[in-house]
Design an enzyme around this catalytic site. Structure first.
Site, PDB file in Angstrom:
ATOM      1  N   ALA A 232     -35.740 -41.975 -13.285  1.00  0.00           N
ATOM      2  CA  ALA A 232     -36.615 -42.488 -14.350  1.00  0.00           C
ATOM      3  C   ALA A 232     -38.065 -42.129 -14.024  1.00  0.00           C
ATOM      4  O   ALA A 232     -38.804 -41.625 -14.882  1.00  0.00           O
ATOM      5  CB  ALA A 232     -36.459 -44.004 -14.478  1.00  0.00           C
ATOM      6  N   CYS A 285     -45.774 -44.895  -7.112  1.00  0.00           N
ATOM      7  CA  CYS A 285     -44.374 -44.480  -7.302  1.00  0.00           C
ATOM      8  C   CYS A 285     -44.176 -43.009  -7.626  1.00  0.00           C
ATOM      9  O   CYS A 285     -43.331 -42.353  -7.008  1.00  0.00           O
ATOM     10  CB  CYS A 285     -43.746 -45.301  -8.410  1.00  0.00           C
ATOM     11  SG  CYS A 285     -43.423 -46.978  -7.894  1.00  0.00           S
ATOM     12  N   PHE A 286     -44.891 -42.498  -8.625  1.00  0.00           N
ATOM     13  CA  PHE A 286     -44.501 -41.196  -9.180  1.00  0.00           C
ATOM     14  C   PHE A 286     -44.423 -40.103  -8.119  1.00  0.00           C
ATOM     15  O   PHE A 286     -43.391 -39.462  -7.947  1.00  0.00           O
ATOM     16  CB  PHE A 286     -45.467 -40.780 -10.294  1.00  0.00           C
ATOM     17  CG  PHE A 286     -45.216 -41.455 -11.615  1.00  0.00           C
ATOM     18  CD1 PHE A 286     -44.194 -42.383 -11.760  1.00  0.00           C
ATOM     19  CD2 PHE A 286     -45.982 -41.157 -12.729  1.00  0.00           C
ATOM     20  CE1 PHE A 286     -43.951 -43.008 -12.978  1.00  0.00           C
ATOM     21  CE2 PHE A 286     -45.757 -41.771 -13.951  1.00  0.00           C
ATOM     22  CZ  PHE A 286     -44.752 -42.694 -14.072  1.00  0.00           C
TER      23      PHE A 286
HETATM   24  C1  UDX Z   1     -44.364 -46.397 -12.945  1.00  0.00           C
HETATM   25  C2  UDX Z   1     -43.201 -46.537 -13.943  1.00  0.00           C
HETATM   26  O1  UDX Z   1     -43.729 -46.490 -15.276  1.00  0.00           O
HETATM   27  C3  UDX Z   1     -42.457 -47.837 -13.706  1.00  0.00           C
HETATM   28  O2  UDX Z   1     -41.326 -47.925 -14.560  1.00  0.00           O
HETATM   29  C4  UDX Z   1     -42.027 -47.902 -12.251  1.00  0.00           C
HETATM   30  O3  UDX Z   1     -41.399 -49.141 -11.992  1.00  0.00           O
HETATM   31  C5  UDX Z   1     -43.192 -47.708 -11.316  1.00  0.00           C
HETATM   32  O4  UDX Z   1     -43.875 -46.490 -11.614  1.00  0.00           O
HETATM   33  P1  UDX Z   1     -46.805 -47.424 -12.734  1.00  0.00           P
HETATM   34  O5  UDX Z   1     -46.997 -46.385 -11.683  1.00  0.00           O
HETATM   35  O6  UDX Z   1     -47.155 -48.831 -12.424  1.00  0.00           O
HETATM   36  O7  UDX Z   1     -45.281 -47.447 -13.212  1.00  0.00           O
HETATM   37  O8  UDX Z   1     -47.666 -47.018 -14.037  1.00  0.00           O
HETATM   38  P2  UDX Z   1     -47.429 -45.997 -15.255  1.00  0.00           P
HETATM   39  O9  UDX Z   1     -47.852 -46.695 -16.491  1.00  0.00           O
HETATM   40  O10 UDX Z   1     -46.094 -45.397 -15.244  1.00  0.00           O
HETATM   41  O11 UDX Z   1     -48.532 -44.871 -14.974  1.00  0.00           O
HETATM   42  C6  UDX Z   1     -48.435 -43.982 -13.867  1.00  0.00           C
HETATM   43  C7  UDX Z   1     -49.575 -42.978 -13.918  1.00  0.00           C
HETATM   44  O12 UDX Z   1     -49.396 -42.056 -14.982  1.00  0.00           O
HETATM   45  C8  UDX Z   1     -50.951 -43.610 -14.141  1.00  0.00           C
HETATM   46  O13 UDX Z   1     -51.899 -42.961 -13.328  1.00  0.00           O
HETATM   47  C9  UDX Z   1     -51.226 -43.357 -15.600  1.00  0.00           C
HETATM   48  O14 UDX Z   1     -52.587 -43.327 -15.894  1.00  0.00           O
HETATM   49  C10 UDX Z   1     -50.573 -42.001 -15.784  1.00  0.00           C
HETATM   50  N1  UDX Z   1     -50.177 -41.728 -17.169  1.00  0.00           N
HETATM   51  C11 UDX Z   1     -49.206 -42.467 -17.762  1.00  0.00           C
HETATM   52  C12 UDX Z   1     -50.785 -40.688 -17.862  1.00  0.00           C
HETATM   53  O15 UDX Z   1     -51.658 -40.005 -17.324  1.00  0.00           O
HETATM   54  N2  UDX Z   1     -50.394 -40.431 -19.150  1.00  0.00           N
HETATM   55  C13 UDX Z   1     -49.423 -41.171 -19.771  1.00  0.00           C
HETATM   56  O16 UDX Z   1     -49.102 -40.861 -20.939  1.00  0.00           O
HETATM   57  C14 UDX Z   1     -48.814 -42.216 -19.053  1.00  0.00           C
END
Ligand code: UDX
Ligand code: ADP
Length: 481
Positions: A232, A285-286
Site C-alpha cells: 500500500a 514510512c514511504f
Molecule cells: C503514509 C500512508 O498514507 C499511511 O497509510 C501509512 O500508514 C503511513 O504512511 P503518512 O506518511 O503519514 O502516511 O502521510 P501521507 O499523507 O501518506 O503523505 C506522505 C508524503 O507524501 C507527505 O510528504 C506528503 O506531503 C506527500 N504527498 C502525499 C504528496 O506530495 N502528494 C500527494 O498527493 C500526497
C-alpha cells in the site's frame, strides 16, 4: 527468513474476549491507535508503555509529544480511566491478554542490507521481553510496519519462552496517515488482520467491531497482511513520484500539472486522490518501506522487481534536488549569502513530524550553496530542526565536521512566525502546505523583502493568490507562467 508456510502452533488454549491491552511503543502509531481503542472500548483497559520515560511523561502532560488534530480531546477524555501511559513495561505485558508491538523499524544504517533493510532490533527486543515476562496465553499483534515474514522470527522467539506461556501472533498493520490520524482511526477504509488461528483473529476483530463496520474488517493470512502494508505504501508513494515526474515535463512544455492531475483523476480507474505534485514525499514510512521492499525483492532473487520500485525513491530524490536547482538558477545562479525564508519544515501539514521531510534535504542543499536560512514551522521546535540538520550533515560514522557545524550555527535561524522569516529575504520557499501560509499578509511581506522578491512554492499552496500583482516572482511545481 524463508518462504515456507509456518504451521500453527498446536495445543493453544481457548481465547476469551480481550479485557486488557498493552501496547509497546508510544509513538506516532501506538499513541493515537491506542487512544482510539480506549475511546471506543470503555470496557478494555489499555496500557501504552515505552522505555522512553520523557515520552511517557509528555503523554501524561498537557502537551502531548505529537501534534495531531483532535487527539488531545480523545487522550484527555480517557487518560487515567482506561488509557494509561507508563514505563512499567514488564507489568503491563504480564497483565495483558493482547500485546501490540508498535515500535520503530528504521532503515538499517549498518551491516548487511544497510540503507535498505529494516532494522528489526527493536521488534526483536520486544519479542524477547514478552517471552521473558509473560505467563499464560497472550495474543501478540504486530502493529509496526514490518518486512514480510517477520512474524516467523517473532514466533520463533516467543516459542523459546521458558515460563510456559503460549502465544498467537497476528499482523494488524496501521494505515493511518499523520495529520489525519484521528479521522483515519475513526473511519478507516479497512482494518487488516492477518493470522493463523481463527479464534485469535476473531478476538481482535471483536475489538475493532465496536466502531468499525464488519465489512471493513479484512482478515488474511499473516504474510499477506504483512506484505499488504508495504505494498500500500509503495503504491501511494509511486503515485506521488509519478505525478512529480510529470511535473518536470509540465515545466518544460507549458502544461500545468494540477490541470493534468485533475484531468486524469476523473478517470474512475485512476481516481483523484494522491496526485498532488510537491517538492517530494517525506514521512517515516514511504521511503523506508520501499527500500525495504527493494531489499526483500533482491533477497528473494527478483532484481527486476527491485529495480522497478527503487525508481520511485530515485524520482523523489530527483524532485527534491530539482527544486533547489530551480531556485538557484532562477536567482541568477547564486544564493550564496542570500537570506531565504523556509516556510514549513514538517513532512506535511498538521503534524510536527519531520522524519524524511523534503525540507531537510532542500535546506541541506541550500546550505551547501551557502544560503542563509530563516526557518519557520508552526509545530516543529528549533531543537528538532537543528538536530535534523546536524543528522543530515553527519558522515557514515555519525560525526559532524567542524565546517558543517559552523554552517548550521552561522547560516540557520529558526523564527516564530512566517513574516519574520521573510523579512529582508531574497526568497521564500514553501516546503510544507500549512494552511496559515495562504493567510499571510503578502502586501506587507513584499515590502520587507529584497527585490526581485521570489517565492518558490513546493506545494502550490499559494498558486491562486495572484502574488505577481503584489510584485512577487512566483514559481510553483509543474507549471510556468
Ligand atoms: C503514509 C500512508 O498514507 C499511511 O497509510 C501509512 O500508514 C503511513 O504512511 P503518512 O506518511 O503519514 O502516511 O502521510 P501521507 O499523507 O501518506 O503523505 C506522505 C508524503 O507524501 C507527505 O510528504 C506528503 O506531503 C506527500 N504527498 C502525499 C504528496 O506530495 N502528494 C500527494 O498527493 C500526497
Ligand atoms: P512510529 O512512527 O512507528 O510510531 P516512533 O519512533 O514514533 O515510531 O515510536 C516508537 C516508540 O517505540 C518510541 O517511543 C520508542 O522509544 C519505543 N520503543 C522502541 N523500542 C522499545 C522497547 N523495546 N520497549 C518499549 N518501547 C520501545
Amino acid at each position: 527468513m524463508s518462504a515456507t508456510a509456518a504451521a500453527p502452533s498446536p495445543q493453544l488454549p481457548a481465547v476469551g474476549p480481550v479485557k486488557k491491552i498493552c501496547c509497546i511503543g508510544a509513538g506516532y502509531v501506538g499513541g493515537p491507535t491506542m487512544a482510539m481503542i480506549a475511546h471506543k472500548c470503555h470496557d478494555i483497559e489499555v496500557k501504552v508503555v515505552d522505555i522512553n520515560a520523557q515520552r511517557i511523561a509528555q503523554w501524561n502532560s498537557d502537551t502531548l509529544p505529537i501534534y495531531e488534530p483532535g487527539l488531545d480531546e480523545i487522550v484527555k477524555g480517557r487518560r487515567d480511566q482506561n488509557l494509561i501511559f507508563t514505563t512499567e513495561v514488564d507489568q503491563a505485558i504480564r497483565e495483558a491478554d493482547m500485546i501490540f508491538i508498535s515500535v520503530n523499524t528504521p532503515t538499517k544504517t549498518f551491516g548487511v542490507g544497510a540503507g535498505r533493510a529494516a532494522n528489526l532490533e527493536f521488534i526483536e527486543k520486544c519479542a524477547r521481553k514478552i517471552a521473558e515476562v509473560s505467563e499464560g496465553h497472550k495474543i501478540v499483534v504486530e502493529k509496526s510496519t514490518l518486512p514480510v515474514r517477520t512474524a516467523e522470527a517473532v514466533k520463533a522467539i516467543l516459542g523459546e519462552a521458558t515460563t510456559g506461556a503460549t502465544f498467537d501472533v497476528l499482523s494488524n498493520p496501521e494505515f493511518l496517515a499523520e495529520g489525519t490520524a484521528v479521522d483515519d482511526l475513526l473511519s478507516p477504509d479497512r482494518v487488516l488482520i492477518g493470522g493463523e488461528r481463527e479464534e485469535a483473529i476473531q478476538a481482535l476483530v471483536d475489538v475493532y467491531a465496536q466502531w468499525v463496520p464488519r465489512e471493513r474488517l479484512l482478515t488474511t493470512n499473516l504474510w499477506s497482511s504483512e506484505l499488504s502494508k508495504l505494498t500500500a505504501n509503495a503504491f501511494l508513494a509511486q503515485r506521488v513520484s509519478s505525478i512529480n515526474s510529470i511535473s518536470a515535463l509540465c515545466e518544460a512544455t507549458e502544461a500545468d500539472v494540477d490541470e493534468v492531475a485533475a484531468a486524469i483523476g476523473t478517470d474512475s480507474r485512476i481516481g483523484p486522490k494522491f496526485l498532488k505534485a510537491s517538492v517530494g514525499f517525506g514521512g517515516s514510512c514511504f521511503q523506508k518501506d520501499i527500500l525495504n521492499l527493494v531489499y526483500l525483492c533482491e533477497y528473494f532473487g527478483l532484481p527486476e522487481v527491485a529495480d522497478y520500485w527503487q525508481q520511485v525513491v530515485a524520482m523523489n530524490d530527483y524532485q527534491k534536488r530539482r527544486f533547489v536547482h530551480r531556485m538557484v538558477r532562477t536567482m541568477f545562479n547564486t544564493v550564496s549569502d542570500k537570506k531565504i525564508a523556509i516556510w514549513g519544515f514538517a513532512f506535511k501539514k498538521d503534524t510536527n513530524d519531520t522524519r524524511e521531510s523534503a525540507a531537510i534535504y532542500v535546506c541541506r542543499d541550500l546550505l551547501l550553496e551557502k544560503a542563509r536560512l530563516s526557518i519557520y514551522d508552526p509545530q516543529v521546535t528549533k531543537e528538532q530542526i537543528v538536530s535534523d540538520m546536524e543528522a543530515v550533515f553527519q558522515n557514515g560514522d555519525q560525526e559532524l565536521s567542524a565546517v558543517s557545524r559552523q554552517l548550521i550555527e552561522n547560516n540557520i535561524e529558526v523564527v516564530s512566525d512566517a513574516e519574520s522569516a521573510a523579512k529582508d529575504a531574497h526568497a521564500i520557499a514553501v516546503l510544507t502546505e500549512w494552511d496559515e501560509f495562504e493567510k499571510a499578509d503578502f502586501r506587507a511581506i513584499a515590502e520587507q523583502m529584497k527585490k526581485p522578491a521570489f517565492i518558490f512554492d513546493g506545494r502550490n499552496k499559494l498558486k491562486n493568490l495572484s502574488l505577481e500583482d503584489l510584485g512577487f516572482q512566483y514559481h510553483g511545481i509543474g507549471f510556468s507562467r
